[in-house]
Write a protein that holds these residues in place. Structure first.
Motif, mmCIF file in Angstrom:
data_model
loop_
_atom_site.group_PDB
_atom_site.id
_atom_site.type_symbol
_atom_site.label_atom_id
_atom_site.label_comp_id
_atom_site.label_asym_id
_atom_site.label_seq_id
_atom_site.Cartn_x
_atom_site.Cartn_y
_atom_site.Cartn_z
ATOM 1 N N GLY A 158 9.061 0.786 2.667
ATOM 2 C CA GLY A 158 9.549 2.045 3.544
ATOM 3 C C GLY A 158 8.409 2.931 4.022
ATOM 4 O O GLY A 158 8.556 3.989 4.318
ATOM 5 N N MET A 159 7.056 2.438 3.960
ATOM 6 C CA MET A 159 6.017 3.354 4.202
ATOM 7 C C MET A 159 4.969 2.628 5.299
ATOM 8 O O MET A 159 4.032 3.241 5.517
ATOM 9 N N ALA A 160 5.575 1.907 6.117
ATOM 10 C CA ALA A 160 4.600 1.409 7.245
ATOM 11 C C ALA A 160 4.320 2.416 8.231
ATOM 12 O O ALA A 160 3.198 2.478 8.486
ATOM 13 N N VAL A 161 5.080 3.311 8.871
ATOM 14 C CA VAL A 161 4.865 4.206 9.601
ATOM 15 C C VAL A 161 3.617 5.249 8.858
ATOM 16 O O VAL A 161 2.769 5.899 9.637
ATOM 17 N N ALA A 162 4.129 5.683 7.553
ATOM 18 C CA ALA A 162 3.273 6.484 6.772
ATOM 19 C C ALA A 162 2.130 6.249 6.574
ATOM 20 O O ALA A 162 0.987 6.803 6.602
ATOM 21 N N ASN A 163 1.967 4.669 6.245
ATOM 22 C CA ASN A 163 0.724 4.104 6.045
ATOM 23 C C ASN A 163 -0.118 4.007 7.395
ATOM 24 O O ASN A 163 -1.347 4.377 7.318
ATOM 25 N N SER A 164 0.512 3.815 8.350
ATOM 26 C CA SER A 164 -0.119 3.629 9.764
ATOM 27 C C SER A 164 -0.672 5.095 10.189
ATOM 28 O O SER A 164 -1.908 5.233 10.655
ATOM 29 N N LEU A 165 0.025 6.086 9.912
ATOM 30 C CA LEU A 165 -0.410 7.526 10.412
ATOM 31 C C LEU A 165 -1.760 7.621 9.450
ATOM 32 O O LEU A 165 -2.482 8.517 9.900
ATOM 33 N N ALA A 166 -1.389 7.560 8.181
ATOM 34 C CA ALA A 166 -2.780 7.801 7.252
ATOM 35 C C ALA A 166 -3.864 6.968 7.505
ATOM 36 O O ALA A 166 -4.952 7.588 7.644
ATOM 37 N N ALA A 167 -3.711 5.987 8.174
ATOM 38 C CA ALA A 167 -4.861 4.936 8.519
ATOM 39 C C ALA A 167 -5.417 5.711 9.841
ATOM 40 O O ALA A 167 -6.724 5.763 9.819
ATOM 41 N N VAL A 168 -4.667 6.160 10.510
ATOM 42 C CA VAL A 168 -5.140 6.931 11.849
ATOM 43 C C VAL A 168 -5.761 7.961 11.311
ATOM 44 O O VAL A 168 -7.050 8.389 11.945
ATOM 45 N N GLU A 169 -5.625 8.921 10.468
ATOM 46 C CA GLU A 169 -6.441 10.210 10.005
ATOM 47 C C GLU A 169 -7.602 9.760 9.392
ATOM 48 O O GLU A 169 -8.765 10.352 9.455
ATOM 49 N N ALA A 218 1.000 -1.272 0.189
ATOM 50 C CA ALA A 218 0.113 0.004 -0.062
ATOM 51 C C ALA A 218 0.830 1.238 -0.060
ATOM 52 O O ALA A 218 1.952 1.253 0.322
ATOM 53 N N ILE A 219 0.223 2.387 -0.312
ATOM 54 C CA ILE A 219 0.669 3.709 -0.466
ATOM 55 C C ILE A 219 -0.324 4.526 0.541
ATOM 56 O O ILE A 219 -1.343 4.149 0.597
ATOM 57 N N PRO A 220 0.395 5.631 1.127
ATOM 58 C CA PRO A 220 -0.740 6.138 2.359
ATOM 59 C C PRO A 220 -1.986 6.577 1.736
ATOM 60 O O PRO A 220 -3.091 6.242 2.490
ATOM 61 N N GLU A 221 -2.388 7.281 0.809
ATOM 62 C CA GLU A 221 -3.505 7.913 0.290
ATOM 63 C C GLU A 221 -4.600 6.608 0.185
ATOM 64 O O GLU A 221 -5.640 6.634 0.463
ATOM 65 N N GLU A 222 -3.951 5.693 -0.672
ATOM 66 C CA GLU A 222 -4.685 4.776 -1.194
ATOM 67 C C GLU A 222 -5.039 3.880 0.309
ATOM 68 O O GLU A 222 -6.314 3.317 0.283
ATOM 69 N N TYR A 223 -4.194 3.692 1.056
ATOM 70 C CA TYR A 223 -4.531 2.731 2.265
ATOM 71 C C TYR A 223 -5.456 3.520 3.142
ATOM 72 O O TYR A 223 -6.629 2.956 3.510
ATOM 73 N N ALA A 224 -5.229 4.999 3.239
ATOM 74 C CA ALA A 224 -6.510 5.584 3.926
ATOM 75 C C ALA A 224 -7.615 5.645 3.578
ATOM 76 O O ALA A 224 -8.955 5.649 4.070
ATOM 77 N N GLN A 225 -7.756 5.714 1.998
ATOM 78 C CA GLN A 225 -8.972 5.691 1.389
ATOM 79 C C GLN A 225 -9.812 4.307 1.610
ATOM 80 O O GLN A 225 -11.152 4.137 1.730
ATOM 81 N N ARG A 226 -8.818 3.016 1.717
ATOM 82 C CA ARG A 226 -9.731 1.972 2.314
ATOM 83 C C ARG A 226 -10.478 1.920 3.584
ATOM 84 O O ARG A 226 -11.501 1.422 3.778
ATOM 85 N N PHE A 227 -9.950 2.635 4.552
ATOM 86 C CA PHE A 227 -10.388 3.029 5.961
ATOM 87 C C PHE A 227 -11.683 3.750 5.873
ATOM 88 O O PHE A 227 -12.595 3.385 6.409
ATOM 89 N N ARG A 228 -11.320 4.956 4.980
ATOM 90 C CA ARG A 228 -12.726 5.543 4.920
ATOM 91 C C ARG A 228 -14.121 4.742 4.410
ATOM 92 O O ARG A 228 -15.087 4.839 4.652
ATOM 93 N N SER A 229 -13.593 4.021 3.158
ATOM 94 C CA SER A 229 -14.755 3.427 2.679
ATOM 95 C C SER A 229 -15.273 2.094 3.133
ATOM 96 O O SER A 229 -16.405 1.876 3.222
ATOM 97 N N ILE A 230 -14.353 1.761 4.164
ATOM 98 C CA ILE A 230 -14.850 0.554 4.840
ATOM 99 C C ILE A 230 -15.648 1.101 5.834
ATOM 100 O O ILE A 230 -16.819 0.391 6.217
ATOM 101 N N ARG A 231 -15.656 2.173 6.542
ATOM 102 C CA ARG A 231 -16.489 2.566 7.514
ATOM 103 C C ARG A 231 -17.740 3.376 6.858
ATOM 104 O O ARG A 231 -19.023 3.093 7.584
ATOM 105 N N GLU A 232 -18.031 3.340 5.725
ATOM 106 C CA GLU A 232 -19.025 3.694 5.056
ATOM 107 C C GLU A 232 -19.933 2.448 4.448
ATOM 108 O O GLU A 232 -21.180 2.426 4.750
ATOM 109 N N ARG A 233 -19.107 1.480 4.342
ATOM 110 C CA ARG A 233 -19.684 0.174 3.614
ATOM 111 C C ARG A 233 -20.127 -0.891 4.577
ATOM 112 O O ARG A 233 -21.016 -1.498 4.744
ATOM 113 N N VAL A 234 -19.350 -1.007 5.882
ATOM 114 C CA VAL A 234 -19.416 -2.192 6.858
ATOM 115 C C VAL A 234 -20.216 -1.441 7.840
ATOM 116 O O VAL A 234 -19.711 -0.476 8.672
ATOM 117 N N THR A 235 -21.517 -2.124 8.241
ATOM 118 C CA THR A 235 -22.236 -1.469 9.401
ATOM 119 C C THR A 235 -21.806 -2.145 10.745
ATOM 120 O O THR A 235 -21.546 -3.459 10.842
#
Length: 214
Positions: free
Chosen positions: A155-166, A124-141
């Motif tokens: 080399g993006m584990a921390v960046a992806n994690s922080l993007a997910a938090v946001e 994953a890359i940060p924006e893509e990973y973050a979008q999955r989180f936003r979309s899951i929240r919309e789709r999964v009740t």
């Protein structure tokens, strides 16, 4: 056996945090996981099964319908032991999003209270990973906590994690010094210090961790 003994020792010694054991969806594995964590003050069972086409076909040798059945069965079985059950769709960042959401909804309906979205192969890359989180929240009740689990192959584990938090994650699975298989996992101390040092940006978030103990 070594993993079992380590988790059991932690469950018996540590008070305060939730102590979690990781289990495949085989029911005997879930039983063994509970045996390891049952003495914890707060115990959790974390079950996982792959949802990417690659892993289903080449590793599990299961059909999508079989994976859905396994997820429901394992989560339901784990709920027989504890109300605190986490579920992961392994290789989530390469999974078909619609199918993954189907499996996540099945897990929540079966009693999962935490949904962990693993970037198992560090794809994953940060924006893509973050979008999955936003979309899951919309789709999964349902009532659940979203969790991030990132590997550092690119080399993006921390960046992806922080993007997910946001994007809505309220749990981050990480390790001391980034230790982990292959290229490692997200480094706990880097995530903590990013949230603290850039409090101007991450003003909504805190960890409650005493940074003097790092």
């Amino acid at each position: 056996q070594g993993d079992f003994e380590a988790v059991q020792a932690i469950a018996r010694a540590v008070r305060g945090p939730v102590v979690t054991g990781l289990s495949r969806t085989a029911l005997k594995d879930v039983d063994r996981c509970w045996e390891a964590v049952q003495d914890a003050e707060k115990a959790r069972i974390h079950v996982f099964i792959a949802t990417s086409e690659n892993h289903m076909k080449n590793k599990l040798k299961m059909t999508p319908d079989q994976v859905k059945t396994e997820a429901a069965s394992a989560v339901g079985h784990a709920r027989g032991y504890t109300d605190d059950v986490e579920f992961s769709p392994e290789d989530a960042s390469r999974s078909d999003f619609d199918f993954m959401c189907e499996v996540l909804q099945i897990a929540v309906d079966a009693g999962a209270t935490t949904l962990n979205i693993p970037d198992t192969v560090g794809f994953a890359i940060p924006e893509e990973y973050a979008q999955r989180f936003r979309s899951i929240r919309e789709r999964v009740t349902g009532d659940y906590v979203l969790s991030a689990h990132c590997h550092d192959d690119l080399g993006m584990a921390v960046a992806n994690s922080l993007a997910a938090v946001e994007a809505g994650a309220r749990q981050v699975e990480c390790t001391i010094n980034g230790i982990g298989e292959r290229a490692g996992n997200a480094a706990l101390e880097e995530i903590i210090m990013a949230l603290r040092t850039r409090k101007d940006y991450y003003s909504r978030f805190s960890t409650g961790i005493d940074t003097r103990r790092i």
